[in-house]
Design an enzyme around this catalytic site. Sequence first.
Site, PDB file in Angstrom:
ATOM      1  N   ASP A 202       0.804  -1.222   0.000  1.00 30.76           N
ATOM      2  CA  ASP A 202       0.000   0.000   0.000  1.00 30.76           C
ATOM      3  C   ASP A 202       0.838   1.275   0.000  1.00 30.76           C
ATOM      4  OD1 ASP A 202      -2.372  -1.418   0.039  1.00 30.76           O
ATOM      5  OD2 ASP A 202      -2.507  -1.439   2.231  1.00 30.76           O
ATOM      6  N   ASP A 226       0.127   5.861   1.288  1.00 32.64           N
ATOM      7  CA  ASP A 226      -1.179   5.494   1.856  1.00 32.64           C
ATOM      8  C   ASP A 226      -1.282   6.038   3.280  1.00 32.64           C
ATOM      9  OD1 ASP A 226      -3.725   4.329   1.813  1.00 32.64           O
ATOM     10  OD2 ASP A 226      -2.976   2.483   2.701  1.00 32.64           O
ATOM     11  N   ASP A 230      -0.924   2.194   9.775  1.00 36.89           N
ATOM     12  CA  ASP A 230      -2.178   1.453   9.619  1.00 36.89           C
ATOM     13  C   ASP A 230      -2.070   0.124  10.356  1.00 36.89           C
ATOM     14  OD1 ASP A 230      -3.061   3.494   8.017  1.00 36.89           O
ATOM     15  OD2 ASP A 230      -3.280   2.291   6.189  1.00 36.89           O
ATOM     16  N   ARG A 282      -8.417  11.086   9.372  1.00 33.22           N
ATOM     17  CA  ARG A 282      -8.033   9.780   9.944  1.00 33.22           C
ATOM     18  C   ARG A 282      -6.948   9.910  11.005  1.00 33.22           C
ATOM     19  NH1 ARG A 282      -8.107   5.242   5.055  1.00 33.22           N
ATOM     20  NH2 ARG A 282     -10.196   5.721   4.298  1.00 33.22           N
TER      21      ARG A 282
END
Length: 404
Positions: A202, A226, A230, A282
């Site tokens: 990613d 990205d 994460d 986010r």
Amino acid sequence: MASPSLLSLIFLLSVLTPALISSSEVQDPELVVQDVHRSINASRRNLGYFSCGTGNPIDDCWRCDSKWEKNRQRLADCAIGFGKNAVGGRDGKIYVVTDSSDHDVVNPKPGTLRHAVIQDEPLWIIFARDMVIKLKEELIMNSFKTIDGRGSSVHIAGGPCITVQFVTNIIIHGINIHDCKQGGNAMVRDSPRHYGWRTVSDGDGVSIFGGSHVWVDHCSLSNCKDGLIDAIHGSTAITISNNYMTHHDKVMLLGHSDSYSQDKNMQVTIAFNHFGEGLVQRMPRCRHGYFHVVNNDYTHWEMYAIGGSASPTINSQGNRFLAPNNRFSKEVTKHEDAPESKWKHWNWRSEGDLMLNGAYFTPSGAGASSSYARASSLGARPSSVVGSMTIGAGALNCRKGSRC
């Protein structure tokens, strides 16, 4: 009648702290958890941990020790939150990275970072000098490893970055991680005994995939393809602390998809971070699990700060939220991918947060104490001290023989 899971929690805590629960009265589980953490913190103080008086329990544990480089592995005892048991390479040897190259990802050269992270034994990995490491492919870590950048200026940048996949006990500390790209469609080694084909990645700064007991602390992260950090596919027991994040769109995704129910066991602590300029959204975006967002400094967001879907429990405590000057992005929260009839039942709360320049948090759910007990990982300090607690966020300029 209490649920079986709630009764199990109460039983466990009663075993750990019998003085807190009498036979005649069962306390609120959230209060019990807070008492447990207070007792743990008191025990740490009694053990003679260094205290610099910042109120940041991680930094107060080690940063005022001018001889930190003589006992680097002691850092592992300073973790807090859901990732507090991540020991990394504490019980192994020191490995010194002397070569910044990454020419062969199947047979990495000894002395390189890739050679260090794939070994089977616990290792505490440090750097011989300042270096910029441009990885050829993802850096796939093996279990029980610490990457410790203290004492050098270490940048992982310009190529694929760090992957924590189906491994445990990882500490990443004091690294600059930025300008991360996609990699893949290549053979990559992940242990001395195995290498295999990697599809396209990613482009995350740190990708945690099915990982557990992971602690990312005092890193500076920006401008990746990205996410900056994460965590997906059943990852849990994670602490993300003291990091400085800037210039990025989708900062942090916690939870793979709305349909991936295995993430219901995810528990992540996000503490003492500075979410700085040039960030869009986010910080984090959550799904399914339990998320403690505590004592962070939010000084910029373009869309929203904290969001989620699939009924996560989000416990926001003692943060400072400074809304952007435009009139469209004052809301801290975003309930995604669901109508209000559904998200109004998700347990999201703001407790002791400081809202500035028109910022506001939209709470939801009934606020079940058992849910917030599961999402409480440490005691929050007042939002008024967030500035002093986060002033050192990001990779530190540590030099041997002096305090960091």
